[in-house]
Design an enzyme around this catalytic site. Structure first.
Site, PDB file in Angstrom:
ATOM      1  N   MET A 195      29.534   0.921  54.570  1.00  0.00           N
ATOM      2  CA  MET A 195      28.846   0.553  53.332  1.00  0.00           C
ATOM      3  C   MET A 195      28.532  -0.936  53.221  1.00  0.00           C
ATOM      4  O   MET A 195      28.406  -1.461  52.114  1.00  0.00           O
ATOM      5  CB  MET A 195      29.661   1.035  52.123  1.00  0.00           C
ATOM      6  CG  MET A 195      29.939   2.532  52.123  1.00  0.00           C
ATOM      7  SD  MET A 195      28.471   3.582  52.308  1.00  0.00           S
ATOM      8  CE  MET A 195      27.832   3.496  50.634  1.00  0.00           C
ATOM      9  N   ARG A 196      28.399  -1.614  54.352  1.00  0.00           N
ATOM     10  CA  ARG A 196      27.929  -3.001  54.341  1.00  0.00           C
ATOM     11  C   ARG A 196      26.512  -3.054  54.887  1.00  0.00           C
ATOM     12  O   ARG A 196      26.211  -2.379  55.891  1.00  0.00           O
ATOM     13  CB  ARG A 196      28.808  -3.904  55.232  1.00  0.00           C
ATOM     14  CG  ARG A 196      30.264  -3.932  54.871  1.00  0.00           C
ATOM     15  CD  ARG A 196      30.535  -4.423  53.486  1.00  0.00           C
ATOM     16  NE  ARG A 196      30.149  -5.817  53.255  1.00  0.00           N
ATOM     17  CZ  ARG A 196      30.114  -6.387  52.067  1.00  0.00           C
ATOM     18  NH1 ARG A 196      30.415  -5.684  50.984  1.00  0.00           N
ATOM     19  NH2 ARG A 196      29.782  -7.643  51.936  1.00  0.00           N
ATOM     20  N   ARG A 249      28.048 -13.229  55.149  1.00  0.00           N
ATOM     21  CA  ARG A 249      27.718 -12.074  55.975  1.00  0.00           C
ATOM     22  C   ARG A 249      27.727 -12.426  57.464  1.00  0.00           C
ATOM     23  O   ARG A 249      28.144 -11.632  58.298  1.00  0.00           O
ATOM     24  CB  ARG A 249      26.317 -11.579  55.564  1.00  0.00           C
ATOM     25  CG  ARG A 249      26.149 -10.086  55.618  1.00  0.00           C
ATOM     26  CD  ARG A 249      24.819  -9.680  55.021  1.00  0.00           C
ATOM     27  NE  ARG A 249      24.861  -9.492  53.584  1.00  0.00           N
ATOM     28  CZ  ARG A 249      25.342  -8.409  52.990  1.00  0.00           C
ATOM     29  NH1 ARG A 249      25.818  -7.411  53.697  1.00  0.00           N
ATOM     30  NH2 ARG A 249      25.353  -8.315  51.676  1.00  0.00           N
ATOM     31  N   THR A 267      17.152  -0.550  61.749  1.00  0.00           N
ATOM     32  CA  THR A 267      16.377  -1.772  61.969  1.00  0.00           C
ATOM     33  C   THR A 267      16.640  -2.674  60.769  1.00  0.00           C
ATOM     34  O   THR A 267      17.486  -2.364  59.918  1.00  0.00           O
ATOM     35  CB  THR A 267      14.879  -1.464  62.103  1.00  0.00           C
ATOM     36  OG1 THR A 267      14.449  -0.837  60.896  1.00  0.00           O
ATOM     37  CG2 THR A 267      14.592  -0.552  63.290  1.00  0.00           C
ATOM     38  N   GLU A 284      25.773  17.077  56.518  1.00  0.00           N
ATOM     39  CA  GLU A 284      25.861  15.876  57.371  1.00  0.00           C
ATOM     40  C   GLU A 284      26.732  16.154  58.591  1.00  0.00           C
ATOM     41  O   GLU A 284      26.459  15.671  59.694  1.00  0.00           O
ATOM     42  CB  GLU A 284      26.469  14.711  56.583  1.00  0.00           C
ATOM     43  CG  GLU A 284      25.577  14.155  55.494  1.00  0.00           C
ATOM     44  CD  GLU A 284      26.217  12.960  54.793  1.00  0.00           C
ATOM     45  OE1 GLU A 284      26.818  12.106  55.456  1.00  0.00           O
ATOM     46  OE2 GLU A 284      26.108  12.893  53.547  1.00  0.00           O
ATOM     47  N   ASN A 332      22.419   5.440  61.938  1.00  0.00           N
ATOM     48  CA  ASN A 332      23.038   5.574  60.617  1.00  0.00           C
ATOM     49  C   ASN A 332      22.736   6.950  60.055  1.00  0.00           C
ATOM     50  O   ASN A 332      21.697   7.544  60.350  1.00  0.00           O
ATOM     51  CB  ASN A 332      22.458   4.518  59.660  1.00  0.00           C
ATOM     52  CG  ASN A 332      23.105   4.567  58.286  1.00  0.00           C
ATOM     53  OD1 ASN A 332      24.329   4.673  58.173  1.00  0.00           O
ATOM     54  ND2 ASN A 332      22.315   4.506  57.233  1.00  0.00           N
ATOM     55  N   SER A 337      34.889  11.493  56.840  1.00  0.00           N
ATOM     56  CA  SER A 337      34.675  12.907  57.181  1.00  0.00           C
ATOM     57  C   SER A 337      33.592  13.066  58.249  1.00  0.00           C
ATOM     58  O   SER A 337      33.672  13.982  59.078  1.00  0.00           O
ATOM     59  CB  SER A 337      34.345  13.727  55.934  1.00  0.00           C
ATOM     60  OG  SER A 337      33.066  13.417  55.444  1.00  0.00           O
ATOM     61  N   ASN A 338      32.601  12.189  58.271  1.00  0.00           N
ATOM     62  CA  ASN A 338      31.626  12.252  59.372  1.00  0.00           C
ATOM     63  C   ASN A 338      32.285  11.861  60.696  1.00  0.00           C
ATOM     64  O   ASN A 338      32.006  12.475  61.725  1.00  0.00           O
ATOM     65  CB  ASN A 338      30.428  11.343  59.070  1.00  0.00           C
ATOM     66  CG  ASN A 338      29.386  12.046  58.213  1.00  0.00           C
ATOM     67  OD1 ASN A 338      28.719  12.971  58.674  1.00  0.00           O
ATOM     68  ND2 ASN A 338      29.276  11.632  56.950  1.00  0.00           N
ATOM     69  N   ASP A 376      18.031   1.213  55.192  1.00  0.00           N
ATOM     70  CA  ASP A 376      17.722   2.643  55.044  1.00  0.00           C
ATOM     71  C   ASP A 376      16.264   2.939  55.368  1.00  0.00           C
ATOM     72  O   ASP A 376      15.713   3.957  54.924  1.00  0.00           O
ATOM     73  CB  ASP A 376      18.058   3.153  53.630  1.00  0.00           C
ATOM     74  CG  ASP A 376      19.547   3.063  53.331  1.00  0.00           C
ATOM     75  OD1 ASP A 376      20.355   3.127  54.283  1.00  0.00           O
ATOM     76  OD2 ASP A 376      19.902   2.910  52.153  1.00  0.00           O
ATOM     77  N   HIS A 416      22.369   8.778  56.257  1.00  0.00           N
ATOM     78  CA  HIS A 416      22.187   8.419  54.854  1.00  0.00           C
ATOM     79  C   HIS A 416      22.072   9.713  54.039  1.00  0.00           C
ATOM     80  O   HIS A 416      21.345  10.634  54.441  1.00  0.00           O
ATOM     81  CB  HIS A 416      20.926   7.566  54.690  1.00  0.00           C
ATOM     82  CG  HIS A 416      20.702   7.157  53.274  1.00  0.00           C
ATOM     83  ND1 HIS A 416      21.392   6.117  52.681  1.00  0.00           N
ATOM     84  CD2 HIS A 416      19.895   7.668  52.316  1.00  0.00           C
ATOM     85  CE1 HIS A 416      21.006   6.006  51.423  1.00  0.00           C
ATOM     86  NE2 HIS A 416      20.102   6.930  51.177  1.00  0.00           N
ATOM     87  N   SER A 440      19.702  12.227  56.182  1.00  0.00           N
ATOM     88  CA  SER A 440      18.811  11.743  57.244  1.00  0.00           C
ATOM     89  C   SER A 440      19.611  10.932  58.252  1.00  0.00           C
ATOM     90  O   SER A 440      20.512  10.175  57.880  1.00  0.00           O
ATOM     91  CB  SER A 440      17.737  10.812  56.657  1.00  0.00           C
ATOM     92  OG  SER A 440      17.046  11.422  55.586  1.00  0.00           O
TER      93      SER A 440
HETATM   94  C1  GAR Z   1      28.367   9.993  53.639  1.00  0.00           C
HETATM   95  O1  GAR Z   1      27.784  10.809  52.668  1.00  0.00           O
HETATM   96  C2  GAR Z   1      27.320   9.091  54.270  1.00  0.00           C
HETATM   97  O2  GAR Z   1      26.066   9.710  54.417  1.00  0.00           O
HETATM   98  C3  GAR Z   1      27.252   7.983  53.250  1.00  0.00           C
HETATM   99  O3  GAR Z   1      28.589   7.760  52.884  1.00  0.00           O
HETATM  100  C4  GAR Z   1      29.312   8.984  53.007  1.00  0.00           C
HETATM  101  C5  GAR Z   1      30.514   8.706  53.880  1.00  0.00           C
HETATM  102  O4  GAR Z   1      31.381   9.806  53.899  1.00  0.00           O
HETATM  103  N1  GAR Z   1      26.636   6.827  53.787  1.00  0.00           N
HETATM  104  C6  GAR Z   1      25.886   5.999  53.071  1.00  0.00           C
HETATM  105  O5  GAR Z   1      25.694   6.141  51.884  1.00  0.00           O
HETATM  106  C7  GAR Z   1      25.294   4.832  53.852  1.00  0.00           C
HETATM  107  N2  GAR Z   1      24.283   4.180  53.091  1.00  0.00           N
HETATM  108  P1  GAR Z   1      32.517   9.911  55.009  1.00  0.00           P
HETATM  109  O6  GAR Z   1      33.302   8.606  54.974  1.00  0.00           O
HETATM  110  O7  GAR Z   1      33.369  11.053  54.555  1.00  0.00           O
HETATM  111  O8  GAR Z   1      31.863  10.160  56.339  1.00  0.00           O
END
Ligand code: GAR
Length: 222
Positions: free
Chosen positions: A94-95, A69, A145, A178, A111, A17-18, A149, A113, A140
């Site tokens: 999410m990696r 990794r 880096t 977001e 990123n 969605s972002n 987070d 968060h 945020s």
């Molecule tokens: C969002 O809330 C983003 O901030 C979070 O995952 C979601 C992804 O949603 N990211 C993290 O937690 C990164 N550590 P989306 O796939 O709908 O954009």
């Protein structure tokens, strides 16, 4: 600035969605950027379909196909090298990336968060915010880096916690916030207004002493 749109590579793991908000802002012209490719570490991430529907090339680098990794990141880097970009955008990716990867992309890796960092790094941020009884939660955007987070903060959007909130209702309001925050910050970068210098963030020629604050329901309020 070069006159051409800033080229974004967007990394996702899920629904996207972002990514959708970024693509819409590009299409509307409010974000002077172009998503040149979308890379997912999950083959069935919903965001891949969104990208394809928008005509953006996609690639899957499935982390489960690599023993470690560094193998995964070599493949990720090769895919990034295949399509030149100016900025790598983590949007629900999410990696955890290694210090080497973060160093290689330093200043060109952002990123988002779902918390008001430094509160609630890591996973399950909405559950943890509710359990902690905070009055305000949010999201945020930061430069990435080696510190997970923990990279220099650029901007935050604050979302009041409401009586009766569940992790799902709170998550939905934070997510909507977001979708405002990320295209805005990406726009600053695309306009050449934002940079990481050493450990510090430069915005419009000024060092940020604290992240720019937005209120979920309103405008920039600092
Ligand atoms: C969002 O809330 C983003 O901030 C979070 O995952 C979601 C992804 O949603 N990211 C993290 O937690 C990164 N550590 P989306 O796939 O709908 O954009």
């Amino acid at each position: 600035m070069t006159g051409r749109p800033t080229r974004l590579a967007v990394l996702i793991s899920g629904r996207g969605s972002n990514l959708d908000a970024i693509l819409r802002a590009c299409a509307a012209g409010t974000l002077p950027a172009q998503v040149v490719q979308v890379i997912s570490n999950r083959p069935h991430a919903g965001g891949l379909e969104l990208a394809a529907a928008a005509g953006v090339p996609t690639a899957v680098i499935d982390h489960r196909r690599f023993p470690d990794r560094s193998g995964f990141e070599q493949a990720l880097q090769a895919q990034l090298d295949a399509v030149p970009c100016d900025l790598v955008v983590l949007a629900g990716f999410m990696r955890v990336l290694t210090a080497d990867f973060a160093a290689r992309h330093r200043g060109r890796l952002l990123n988002i968060h779902p918390s008001l960092l430094p509160d609630f790094p890591g996973l399950h941020t909405h559950e943890r915010a509710l359990a902690a009884g905070v009055a305000e939660h949010g999201a945020s955007v930061h430069f990435v880096t080696a510190a997970v987070d923990g990279g220099p903060l650029i901007a935050q959007i604050r979302v009041p916690v409401q009586a009766g909130d569940t992790p799902d209702t709170l998550a939905a309001r934070v997510l909507a916030a977001e979708h405002r925050l990320y295209p805005t910050v990406l726009g600053w970068y695309a306009q050449g207004r934002l940079a990481l210098v050493g450990e510090r963030v430069l915005l419009d020629g000024l060092w940020l002493a604290a992240p720019v604050q937005f209120a979920a329901a309103g405008e920039r309020d600092d």
